[in-house]
Design an enzyme around this catalytic site. Structure first.
Site, PDB file in Angstrom:
ATOM      1  N   ASP A  19      48.805  87.304  18.237  1.00 40.64           N
ATOM      2  CA  ASP A  19      47.551  87.597  18.934  1.00 40.64           C
ATOM      3  C   ASP A  19      46.438  86.893  18.170  1.00 40.64           C
ATOM      4  O   ASP A  19      46.653  86.391  17.055  1.00 40.64           O
ATOM      5  CB  ASP A  19      47.324  89.122  18.987  1.00 40.64           C
TER       6      ASP A  19
ATOM      7  N   GLN B 203      49.550  96.628  27.952  1.00 36.18           N
ATOM      8  CA  GLN B 203      50.050  95.327  27.522  1.00 36.18           C
ATOM      9  C   GLN B 203      51.452  95.458  26.946  1.00 36.18           C
ATOM     10  O   GLN B 203      52.352  94.668  27.264  1.00 36.18           O
ATOM     11  CB  GLN B 203      49.110  94.732  26.465  1.00 36.18           C
TER      12      GLN B 203
ATOM     13  N   ARG C 190      51.997  92.295  33.803  1.00 33.94           N
ATOM     14  CA  ARG C 190      50.962  93.326  33.682  1.00 33.94           C
ATOM     15  C   ARG C 190      50.815  94.070  35.011  1.00 33.94           C
ATOM     16  O   ARG C 190      50.699  95.301  35.051  1.00 33.94           O
ATOM     17  CB  ARG C 190      49.624  92.690  33.290  1.00 33.94           C
TER      18      ARG C 190
ATOM     19  N   ARG D 130      38.426 100.538  29.694  1.00 35.08           N
ATOM     20  CA  ARG D 130      38.593  99.445  28.723  1.00 35.08           C
ATOM     21  C   ARG D 130      37.371  99.515  27.806  1.00 35.08           C
ATOM     22  O   ARG D 130      36.260  99.151  28.214  1.00 35.08           O
ATOM     23  CB  ARG D 130      38.686  98.105  29.450  1.00 35.08           C
TER      24      ARG D 130
ATOM     25  N   HIS E   1      46.633  99.160  23.018  1.00 35.58           N
ATOM     26  CA  HIS E   1      46.644  98.465  24.310  1.00 35.58           C
ATOM     27  C   HIS E   1      47.981  98.779  24.979  1.00 35.58           C
ATOM     28  O   HIS E   1      48.859  97.923  25.114  1.00 35.58           O
ATOM     29  CB  HIS E   1      46.487  96.968  24.094  1.00 35.58           C
TER      30      HIS E   1
END
Length: 369
Positions: free
Chosen positions: A266, A174, A334, A144, A171
């Site tokens: 987002d 996600q 997730r 990450r 990402h």
């Protein structure tokens, strides 16, 4: 590109014409055990730096497996016995860290976390040297990071799989979880009208690519100057042309949300861009997802957010906590999506009969015109 007109300059691109969906050039979903097994062979030992690393059939196999591991966890409890996963995180995390740890632990493996928030990867020791050490001890490396090049360089140097758990470009984990959530709700992403409103950031990039692979119609509404990167736009359109999906870029959130099955947003200021927060706030104010905007979507439309959310900034409390919100379903998924990914990359995947056929039927919606 015969399906749409693209107008672009050095800073942006906009699809200004959208045509009805075409019949996919390839069959969507996993049609046979053979197709599933072929996907598992392709993915075993591979890296996941970007959604574009996956073929359409790879994505379909991961999605089917994610449904299987969620519905039948007992069938995978020892699938990754004694496998070791190391996670290096340059950014703070709640969902990503805990869901990866829970995922491999419940598959029989073990997670080791290394906090890199105070020391960027490659600063103390070169990424190449790190990779050569890690591949001797670990089965998989999860990163990450801020820079996407950190992930691609580690992947190039390592003989074990490297997973992008977030970078400034994408990402992917996600996006896989998000479309898993949409498949649970609607049965399939094929033909789904998916709208993203806000910053054309890393999450947006992965959603466009994943939506294109699954045959969704993706509308992306961003302020001028904040569109997704051209390389991602072109790749997503290329994929959509094979699956019958579409990519539409515009600046009007009202037009984007009208008739949508899912509305996603987002934060307008991602990690690493905090210094731009004051400047961005007024620019993104018209892109707030509120009750008025959601009334333009389909009656059964859902609201989505990758979290953490800035309440009453990019989304109001009434929407985030309302009956259309599925943000905590996304968060739960997730773990299941990442279980499927780990199983695929580490050779522990198998097909469960009750998961077959998931996502193979087109979503029945009115014409896009």
């Amino acid at each position: 590109m015969d399906s749409k007109t693209v107008v672009m300059n050095s800073k942006s691109a906009e699809v200004v014409d959208e045509t009805p969906a075409r019949k996919p050039a390839i069959a969507l979903g996993i049609q046979s055990d053979t197709a599933f097994n072929e996907a598992t062979k392709r993915l075993c030992g591979r890296d996941l730096c970007s959604i574009s690393d996956l073929t359409v059939q790879d994505m379909a196999a991961i999605m089917e497996l994610a449904h299987a591991v969620k519905n039948h966890p007992e069938d995978f409890r020892h699938a990754l016995d004694a496998r070791q996963m190391v996670m290096f995180f340059e950014k703070a995390s709640l969902r990503t860290r805990l869901t990866f740890e829970a995922a491999i632990n419940t598959l029989g493996g073990n997670a080791i976390f290394v906090d890199q928030t105070q020391s960027p990867l490659g600063e103390r020791e070169s990424l190449a040297d790190m990779a050569r050490n890690l591949e001797r001890w670990m089965s998989v490396i999860v990163l990450r990071t801020y820079s996407h090049e950190t992930i691609t360089e580690m992947a190039a140097c390592s003989r074990v799989p490297v997973i992008n758990a977030l970078s400034d470009l994408e990402h992917p984990c996600q996006a896989i979880a998000d479309f898993l959530t949409l498949e649970e709700r609607f049965g399939s992403a094929e033909g789904l009208r998916f709208t993203y409103v806000g910053d054309g950031n890393n999450v947006c990039h992965s959603l466009m690519l994943a939506g294109a692979q699954l045959g969704a119609h993706c509308r992306i509404a961003t302020p001028k100057g904040f569109a997704p990167k051209l390389e991602i736009i072109h790749k997503a359109i290329e994929i959509a042309e094979t699956t019958g999906g579409s990519i539409t870029l515009l600046h009007d959130p009202i037009k984007a949300a009208t008739g949508a099955d899912a509305v996603y947003t987002d934060v307008c200021t991602s990690m690493g861009f905090e210094h731009e927060a004051t400047k961005r706030a007024p620019i993104f104010k018209p892109y707030q997802v509120n009750e008025e905007l959601m009334t333009l979507a389909q009656p059964d439309a859902v609201f989505m957010h990758c979290l953490p959310a800035h309440r009453n900034a990019e989304v109001t409390d009434a929407v985030l906590d309302g009956p259309q919100s599925i943000v905590f379903d996304q968060a739960e998924n997730r773990m299941h999506a990442q279980k499927a990914l780990l199983l695929m990359l580490l050779g522990g995947a198998k097909r469960i009969s009750s998961a077959r056929g998931r996502g193979t039927q087109a979503r029945k919606r009115p014409s896009l015109t």
